[in-house]
Structure formats: C-alpha cells, structure tokens
Design a protein around this motif. Sequence first.
Motif, PDB file in Angstrom:
ATOM      1  N   GLN A 242      87.456 -61.796 156.793  1.00  0.00           N
ATOM      2  CA  GLN A 242      88.039 -61.841 155.448  1.00  0.00           C
ATOM      3  C   GLN A 242      89.560 -61.706 155.511  1.00  0.00           C
ATOM      4  N   ALA A 243      90.039 -60.784 156.323  1.00  0.00           N
ATOM      5  CA  ALA A 243      91.490 -60.561 156.437  1.00  0.00           C
ATOM      6  C   ALA A 243      92.184 -61.780 157.023  1.00  0.00           C
TER       7      ALA A 243
ATOM      8  N   ASP B   8      97.467 -54.943 163.697  1.00  0.00           N
ATOM      9  CA  ASP B   8      98.175 -54.017 162.796  1.00  0.00           C
ATOM     10  C   ASP B   8      98.184 -54.522 161.359  1.00  0.00           C
ATOM     11  N   ASN B   9      98.406 -55.831 161.183  1.00  0.00           N
ATOM     12  CA  ASN B   9      98.437 -56.393 159.832  1.00  0.00           C
ATOM     13  C   ASN B   9      97.059 -56.347 159.168  1.00  0.00           C
TER      14      ASN B   9
ATOM     15  N   GLU C   3      98.767 -63.989 156.066  1.00  0.00           N
ATOM     16  CA  GLU C   3      99.573 -64.983 156.778  1.00  0.00           C
ATOM     17  C   GLU C   3      99.598 -64.763 158.294  1.00  0.00           C
ATOM     18  N   ASN C   4      99.816 -63.548 158.731  1.00  0.00           N
ATOM     19  CA  ASN C   4      99.982 -63.254 160.151  1.00  0.00           C
ATOM     20  C   ASN C   4      98.898 -62.253 160.585  1.00  0.00           C
TER      21      ASN C   4
ATOM     22  N   TYR D 246      88.077 -65.079 167.078  1.00  0.00           N
ATOM     23  CA  TYR D 246      86.875 -65.685 166.508  1.00  0.00           C
ATOM     24  C   TYR D 246      87.129 -66.086 165.048  1.00  0.00           C
ATOM     25  N   ALA D 247      87.731 -65.190 164.279  1.00  0.00           N
ATOM     26  CA  ALA D 247      88.002 -65.452 162.868  1.00  0.00           C
ATOM     27  C   ALA D 247      89.012 -66.594 162.699  1.00  0.00           C
ATOM     28  N   ILE D 248      90.021 -66.631 163.556  1.00  0.00           N
ATOM     29  CA  ILE D 248      91.011 -67.716 163.496  1.00  0.00           C
ATOM     30  C   ILE D 248      90.336 -69.046 163.799  1.00  0.00           C
ATOM     31  N   ASP D 249      89.446 -69.074 164.789  1.00  0.00           N
ATOM     32  CA  ASP D 249      88.701 -70.303 165.089  1.00  0.00           C
ATOM     33  C   ASP D 249      87.866 -70.743 163.896  1.00  0.00           C
ATOM     34  N   LEU D 250      87.206 -69.796 163.222  1.00  0.00           N
ATOM     35  CA  LEU D 250      86.430 -70.128 162.022  1.00  0.00           C
ATOM     36  C   LEU D 250      87.330 -70.732 160.951  1.00  0.00           C
TER      37      LEU D 250
END
Length: 156
Positions: free
Chosen positions: A101-102, A112-113, A107-108, A147-151
Amino acid sequence: MECSHNCSTCGTHCIIKCPVCGAKAIPVPGVTVYNLTDNKSIPTKKHYICTNPNCDIVYIEDGCNQLYTKSDVNVPIWFKSDFFNYMICYCRKIYLKEIIQAVFSIENPTKDNIIKFLGKEKIQKRCPLQNPIGRSCDDFFEDAIKYAIDLKNKQE
C-alpha cells in the motif's frame, strides 16, 4: 562422539532437522523463544526454528526435548502464514500488504519513508525479542519493497 553442535570443534557442518517434518532448522536466540512463547523458564539450551512453511512446529529445543507449535507462539510466523499476511517488521507490526500500500501511495518508497508513512517511526527496534527468527527485518523489508515496486511497475 556426541555432537555438541559446535562445528568449529569437530570440523563438520551440523544440520539440525525438524523431528516432525525433517526440514532444515536454523538457530534462534533463546531470548527469542523465551519472549515469544508462554514458557518462561530461562532457556539454557540452543533453539532452532523449523523452516518448513507447512509444518506446525516452530521452535525446537536442542535435543528435541521441547517442541513449540504455531499455537504456542504469541505472534504469527511470517513464512508459515498466508502470503499477504506476512508480518515483515515485528517490532513495528508492519505487514507485507501495508508495504505494498505504501509503495503505491508514496513517491520515494524507502524503508524509512514507508515507516514514516505508516506512522510507526517512533517505535523502538527490538528484533531479537520480537522477530521469530531473532534477527533484524532489514533484509525482509528491502525484499518486500522490491516485491511491491515490481507489482506497481506491472500495473503501470
């Protein structure tokens, strides 16, 4: 000769296996077992965690005198849980689905973000006490972000 599980003394590589399923078991600190189970006797023996996601056994006391099942442990074991219910960070109680979700929302998406986005930046890390494998979640967290970025990239 009886094995002391100290490979530096005998020159072999001990492989501890779960006595129920036969899967490899990896060492965990006794303090982890003490903290995550209701057994509050001071752990004096080595402990291991069964790596088989389908086995009900979680912790194994050296010598197999004590076995702990999933119902004996106070937290879900990430690799023995439903994929999207994987708890990635036990100290901050951050699940894989929250990281996904995050990543879709900010954006980045750094660790930490994401922690800041989830409002959990003030929670102190206590990995040996909270994480069932007694280690930091840093590598798991980074893998979850990838994994989330790939999704996200597949949906764009």
